[in-house]
Every structure is written in structure tokens, then in C-alpha cells.
Design a protein around this motif. Sequence first.
Motif, PDB file in Angstrom:
ATOM      1  N   GLU A 122      16.887   3.957   1.328  1.00  0.00           N
ATOM      2  CA  GLU A 122      17.601   3.310   2.353  1.00  0.00           C
ATOM      3  C   GLU A 122      18.692   4.344   2.776  1.00  0.00           C
ATOM      4  OE1 GLU A 122      19.077  -0.429   1.470  1.00  0.00           O
ATOM      5  OE2 GLU A 122      17.068  -1.120   1.053  1.00  0.00           O
ATOM      6  N   PHE A 123      19.244   5.458   1.861  1.00  0.00           N
ATOM      7  CA  PHE A 123      20.247   6.334   2.141  1.00  0.00           C
ATOM      8  C   PHE A 123      19.659   7.157   3.306  1.00  0.00           C
ATOM      9  CE2 PHE A 123      22.827   4.803  -1.258  1.00  0.00           C
ATOM     10  CZ  PHE A 123      24.238   5.106  -0.531  1.00  0.00           C
ATOM     11  N   ARG A 124      18.500   7.429   3.440  1.00  0.00           N
ATOM     12  CA  ARG A 124      17.957   8.442   4.549  1.00  0.00           C
ATOM     13  C   ARG A 124      18.136   7.647   5.901  1.00  0.00           C
ATOM     14  NH1 ARG A 124      14.288  12.566   4.847  1.00  0.00           N
ATOM     15  NH2 ARG A 124      12.962  12.117   6.951  1.00  0.00           N
ATOM     16  N   TRP A 125      18.214   6.297   6.066  1.00  0.00           N
ATOM     17  CA  TRP A 125      18.207   5.945   7.364  1.00  0.00           C
ATOM     18  C   TRP A 125      19.527   5.127   7.517  1.00  0.00           C
ATOM     19  CZ3 TRP A 125      13.848   3.597   4.434  1.00  0.00           C
ATOM     20  CH2 TRP A 125      12.830   4.409   4.240  1.00  0.00           C
ATOM     21  N   PHE A 126      20.188   4.499   6.514  1.00  0.00           N
ATOM     22  CA  PHE A 126      21.280   3.723   6.790  1.00  0.00           C
ATOM     23  C   PHE A 126      22.698   4.194   6.139  1.00  0.00           C
ATOM     24  CE2 PHE A 126      17.713   0.686   6.564  1.00  0.00           C
ATOM     25  CZ  PHE A 126      17.250   0.449   7.783  1.00  0.00           C
ATOM     26  N   THR A 127      23.755   3.568   6.603  1.00  0.00           N
ATOM     27  CA  THR A 127      25.131   4.046   6.217  1.00  0.00           C
ATOM     28  C   THR A 127      25.560   2.641   5.602  1.00  0.00           C
ATOM     29  OG1 THR A 127      25.459   5.714   7.931  1.00  0.00           O
ATOM     30  CG2 THR A 127      27.193   4.841   7.017  1.00  0.00           C
ATOM     31  N   PRO A 128      26.075   2.722   4.405  1.00  0.00           N
ATOM     32  CA  PRO A 128      26.768   1.531   3.801  1.00  0.00           C
ATOM     33  C   PRO A 128      27.900   1.022   4.558  1.00  0.00           C
ATOM     34  CG  PRO A 128      27.118   3.387   2.409  1.00  0.00           C
ATOM     35  CD  PRO A 128      26.046   3.855   3.653  1.00  0.00           C
ATOM     36  N   TRP A 129      28.180  -0.056   4.681  1.00  0.00           N
ATOM     37  CA  TRP A 129      29.215  -0.630   5.280  1.00  0.00           C
ATOM     38  C   TRP A 129      30.473  -0.806   4.256  1.00  0.00           C
ATOM     39  CZ3 TRP A 129      30.157  -1.127  10.220  1.00  0.00           C
ATOM     40  CH2 TRP A 129      31.249  -1.621  10.857  1.00  0.00           C
ATOM     41  N   GLN A 130      31.692  -0.761   4.612  1.00  0.00           N
ATOM     42  CA  GLN A 130      32.862  -0.802   3.949  1.00  0.00           C
ATOM     43  C   GLN A 130      33.314  -2.149   3.641  1.00  0.00           C
ATOM     44  OE1 GLN A 130      34.268   2.073   2.367  1.00  0.00           O
ATOM     45  NE2 GLN A 130      32.531   2.907   2.811  1.00  0.00           N
ATOM     46  N   ALA A 131      33.490  -2.471   2.604  1.00  0.00           N
ATOM     47  CA  ALA A 131      33.990  -3.941   2.088  1.00  0.00           C
ATOM     48  C   ALA A 131      35.173  -4.231   2.949  1.00  0.00           C
ATOM     49  CB  ALA A 131      34.295  -4.143   0.840  1.00  0.00           C
ATOM     50  N   ASN A 132      35.421  -5.461   3.532  1.00  0.00           N
ATOM     51  CA  ASN A 132      36.698  -5.850   3.998  1.00  0.00           C
ATOM     52  C   ASN A 132      36.733  -5.604   5.396  1.00  0.00           C
ATOM     53  OD1 ASN A 132      37.483  -7.679   1.443  1.00  0.00           O
ATOM     54  ND2 ASN A 132      37.953  -5.545   0.670  1.00  0.00           N
ATOM     55  N   GLU A 133      36.031  -4.736   5.853  1.00  0.00           N
ATOM     56  CA  GLU A 133      36.137  -3.920   7.439  1.00  0.00           C
ATOM     57  C   GLU A 133      35.297  -4.875   8.287  1.00  0.00           C
ATOM     58  OE1 GLU A 133      35.093   0.233   9.711  1.00  0.00           O
ATOM     59  OE2 GLU A 133      35.322  -0.013   7.542  1.00  0.00           O
ATOM     60  N   VAL A 134      35.814  -5.126   9.223  1.00  0.00           N
ATOM     61  CA  VAL A 134      35.203  -5.862  10.604  1.00  0.00           C
ATOM     62  C   VAL A 134      35.730  -5.010  11.759  1.00  0.00           C
ATOM     63  CG1 VAL A 134      35.247  -7.838  11.871  1.00  0.00           C
ATOM     64  CG2 VAL A 134      35.540  -8.116   9.384  1.00  0.00           C
ATOM     65  N   ILE A 135      34.585  -4.968  12.893  1.00  0.00           N
ATOM     66  CA  ILE A 135      35.065  -4.223  13.874  1.00  0.00           C
ATOM     67  C   ILE A 135      34.430  -4.854  15.015  1.00  0.00           C
ATOM     68  CG2 ILE A 135      34.942  -2.018  12.939  1.00  0.00           C
ATOM     69  CD1 ILE A 135      31.958  -1.464  14.059  1.00  0.00           C
ATOM     70  N   ASP A 136      34.812  -4.467  16.343  1.00  0.00           N
ATOM     71  CA  ASP A 136      34.088  -5.150  17.454  1.00  0.00           C
ATOM     72  C   ASP A 136      33.085  -4.121  17.872  1.00  0.00           C
ATOM     73  OD1 ASP A 136      36.066  -7.450  17.861  1.00  0.00           O
ATOM     74  OD2 ASP A 136      37.240  -6.098  19.055  1.00  0.00           O
ATOM     75  N   PHE A 137      31.871  -5.234  18.089  1.00  0.00           N
ATOM     76  CA  PHE A 137      30.713  -4.463  18.622  1.00  0.00           C
ATOM     77  C   PHE A 137      30.346  -5.195  19.936  1.00  0.00           C
ATOM     78  CE2 PHE A 137      25.947  -4.627  18.824  1.00  0.00           C
ATOM     79  CZ  PHE A 137      25.685  -3.079  18.512  1.00  0.00           C
ATOM     80  N   GLU A 138      29.780  -4.101  20.858  1.00  0.00           N
ATOM     81  CA  GLU A 138      29.581  -4.728  22.183  1.00  0.00           C
ATOM     82  C   GLU A 138      28.239  -4.981  22.315  1.00  0.00           C
ATOM     83  OE1 GLU A 138      29.715  -3.448  26.948  1.00  0.00           O
ATOM     84  OE2 GLU A 138      30.916  -2.221  25.326  1.00  0.00           O
ATOM     85  N   PHE A 139      27.790  -6.131  22.770  1.00  0.00           N
ATOM     86  CA  PHE A 139      26.483  -6.598  22.853  1.00  0.00           C
ATOM     87  C   PHE A 139      26.473  -7.440  23.988  1.00  0.00           C
ATOM     88  CE2 PHE A 139      23.334 -10.149  21.869  1.00  0.00           C
ATOM     89  CZ  PHE A 139      22.042  -9.138  21.854  1.00  0.00           C
TER      90      PHE A 139
END
Length: 612
Positions: A122-139
Motif C-alpha cells: 500500500e505504501f507504493r500507492w497511498f499516503t498514511p493520514w495523520q491522527a487528529n488532522e481534519v482538512i477541507d476537501f472540495e467536492f
Amino acid sequence: MSPIKIASGTVNQTPLDWKGNLDRIIRAVKEAKSEKAEILCLPELAITGYGSEDLFLSYWFPQKALKQLELLIPECTDITVAVGLPIRIQENVYNCVAVIENAILKGFVAKQYLAIDGVHYEFRWFTPWQANEVIDFEFQGENYPLGDQIFEHKGIKYGFEICEDAWRGTMRPGYRLAERNVDLIFNPSASHFAMGKTRERYQLIQESSKIFDCYYCYANLLGNEAGRMIFDGEMMLGKSGEILGRNQLLSFQDFQVKSFYLEPKKQDIAPILEKEKEFVQAASLALFDYLRKSKSKGFVLSLSGGADSSTIAILVSEMVKRGIQDLGIVLFCNKLNLPLPPKEENADKFLVGELLTTAYQGTKNSSNDTFQSAKTLAESIGAKFYHWSIDEEVFSYTKKIEEAIGRPLTWEQDDITLQNIQARSRSPIIWMLANIKNSLLLSTSNRSEGDVGYATMDGDTSGSISPIAAVDKYFILHWLNWAEKNLKQPGLQLVNSLQPTAELRPLERTQTDEKDLMPYAVIVEIEKLAIRDKRSPMDIFLILHEELQLESSVLKDYIKKFFRLWSRNQWKRERLAPSFHLDEFNVDPKTWYRFPILSGGFAEELEQLDQL
């Protein structure tokens, strides 16, 4: 906490089958709604399929997944649905779950820990998310929260651990979810099948629900998604250390939904199957999915009468039996574009005859015992059976090379050459049969042969897929005896009476596999330590010297032989046909164990054994 009904859903997905994947998800949503479930959790990466490999690295692929999410949202009225998909943010791709409530997107949760062991990269394709972090994502022109967050439904707080998140001990997100006082944790997963693995999951759900004192709901993918890995479609609910509900695994259905009441009492718990049953169910489902997804017309098998090819023939027979039981005969035939059996025919045998063509390819070194074994087995399951001699082809090849080098070939001087030409001479004609029938050629190599290179490249290794290449020969021999009795396969009686042999030397030389190699029971013990546990030759000797009743000199010779043959034959393992991951480990360099093609062959390590 309000008493509600939730559901776990599993879907049999295929990379790049956008329309089919979405359709199966929508049908699962409709089924959950019909069962009055208020929240449905679908598996990890359900929109794309887990096995999409380097497609995840492209820009367009995650964007296309979001387009599918747009199409799904309006279908989620009067229910909350959690569904997995990849999301790209600039240069990074995250493994996420979208949460939709009554046709309104509420936000995304991102996976924090990535699987990198065994079959996972999975590390070839994905980046691990940081604990307790939340961002805005535009959709769709609006911002939605994405990251480490929880949700609420009728006063019930719930959060997510995505597959590998749950296997990280004290580091896992569940501890932070518990601090936020969640009542329910969902685990959408793409957890590959391996014999015995469901017991580990069972324990994980028990312990997780106890540690976090909450309901814990698990949802796994289903089927042979992309060729090698099999997903068993496990769905489970636990509470405070008790398993409250669990489905039966390895269904041939497109999707399944299992509903659970959030109340601390047990609800329909399917039993955990013994290893022998798991093997036949997983392998038969894998063959079914591989056949229909490759759009092939059937299977062709060089049936020698021995253990390996006979195992594969039985698996095809069981594929038909189990497919009919699970889907019904009409849907089973429709999925494989098969004619319905005439009413006067035995349906199982008729359909095996439509799907499986076998051939016994004998030489002057073949015995009547193996011929009768192959013929009897094919007839017992209904497979088409041909037989012919390849002596003429072997003679032609041998005569040409003798004329070229100016001397006759002899068993004393050219043993391996004379064995291999027989195996290789069988390959072109069986491939012809597979081409004529637009069918998949089934290779018969097993894992023990892969360990030590006891297989002829472009001979018995030829094939489109290699169904048992991840299973050791010791287990296969045991399983065949089990299958004769428990699967009611009387055609295996002659197979089980024979000692494994390649039948490539003259009969008077009494060739057997274990005489050529070592006892299969010893091979499997050495390979577990060497390949699964990555132990050194010295470690293996010290461990097995205590466990096996073998003289030190004999055990040392076996260990040296294993490592020398292993090192010498990596190039063969690189070229084996795609195989199903069925056991706790395998030797396929594409999916489990990478090893250099060129190496020093453990020379120093093996010399140390002689110094003991």
C-alpha cells in the motif's frame, strides 16, 4: 443509545468495471434499505476495487472514482452509507471512506496505517493520514471535512478503523475513537483470504469490542477481485468481547448484506470452517471469478493421474457444485454463458463436461496405473477426457539434438535433459487444445515444487493460471484423502493409492518425488522457517533438530539441499503463471516473497552447518 439496525455489506468488484462496481454497490444499498438498516458499511475501496495496483497513482483514476461517488449519492436516500474510494490531494493519494447520510455527503475518513507486509504494497500507492488532522476537501463545488473524524446518528457516535488501522496494537485509531466516546466502530476492509485467517479476525473483533467497550462492525470485500488475491466477504459484529453475528464466507453472489441489531445478544453466527473446507471453497470461488472475469470459455488440464492435477480437477468440479448451490443453476449458467443442462442429465457432470477438458499425455515411461487414475477421475466428475502418446515428439526432438552434437543421449549422462524434454513436449499440444476451446490452461505446480524448482519451465509450469502454486504438497496429499471421503469424490480412490512421481525416468528406475527431493513433510517445515519466518539455515537446523526425529547429518543435508535449490531456481518462480493466495504465505515474488535471481546461494551460511 437508541436501538437501531445496522448492516455490513460485501461486494465482488473488479478494477475498471465502473458500471458493474457501482451497480453492485447500489444493489447492496437497496438490500440494506429493504432490511430496514439505518447505516450500511461497505468495504475498503469498494468503488474501485482494492486490486487496482498502479492505477491508484494516476490523476484520472481517483477523479473517476469521485464521479462514481456523485452517481451513488442520490441512491442513498433514507439510509446512511459508508463506502471506500481513493482520493488524490495534490501529489498524495489517500485511502478513504465517504459517509453519505440520506443522499447528502457528510465527509470523508482517511486510513492512517498502511499494509506493507506479505501480499500488500500500500505504501507504493497511498499516503498514511495523520491522527487528529481534519482538512477541507472540495467536492462538487463545496467543502467537506476529510481526515480523522467521527459521525453521529440518532445520538449514536460512530467512527472508523480502515482494515490495517485495526492491526496496529496500541497505535491503532480505535483508542482515540474510544476517547471520543464512540458507541460503534466500523471496519471497512480489503483483507485477503488465507486458510485459518478468519480465526484471527474473529479474535480481533472480540478484543476490539472489549477494549473499546463498544459495538464493532466488520465488512470485507468478496471474491477473486483482480486475479491473485481472494476476499472472503466476511461480515461480523462484536460487542464487549462477544461476537454477536457472522455470515458464512466465500459466496458466489455479486454482493451480500447482513443486518445486525445493536443489542447485546447473539444473532445468527455462522461457524468457522475447518482448513480443508476453506481451501475448497476459496479455490473454487477463485476459479469461478477468474473464468468469468477473463471471459474465457472453460478450462483445459493436462491430467496426469497424480495428486496435483487431480486436485485441480476436483476444484473445478466443486466450483460447479458450489456455484449451483449458491446461485441456482440458471444464474450460474448465465454468468458463465453455459447452456442449461437437459433435464435427464446430471447437472453437475453435464456442466463440468462443458467447462473442463482434460488430456492424459503418456510416454513409454508412464504407467497404466496413472492412466487409469486419470481416466477414472475424469469420468467420475464428467470432464471431457482425451489421451495420446507424445513418444513421437520426444523421439523427434531427441534425434535432432543427437545428430547436432554427434552423440546419443543417455540416462547416465543426460538425466535432466531427457526428463525435461518429455515435460516440454506435452506443452505445445495442450496449449493447442486450450486455444481451440478458448479456454484457460491450468498449470499444476504446487508450492513445494516452487521452493526447490522441481518443475520443468515451459513444461508442467505452462498455463494461464496456477491454482495450487501457493499450497504445499504435504497439504495437498492430506486434502485429497479428506476430499475423497468428505466431498464424496470416489474418483480419487486410485489417485490416493499412488505414490507421487513425475514418471519421467524409465519405470525400472522407480522414480518418486520424495526420492528425488526429500520427504514433503520435511520440506514444509523447512520452508515455513526459511520463507515464512525468514530464518537462517543455522536457526532452522537448531529448531528442527529438536522437533524432527532425524539424524543430524540427514537434517543438515536436507537443509543444504533446500537452500541450494531455492537459490538456484528463483528465475523459475519469477515465471510461474499467476496463482491464488490461499495459505498464510506463498513463494510468488509478485505477491509475497521477493528474492534475488542471482545470489551467492547461502554458501557461507551452509558451510557453517558443517562446523557444528
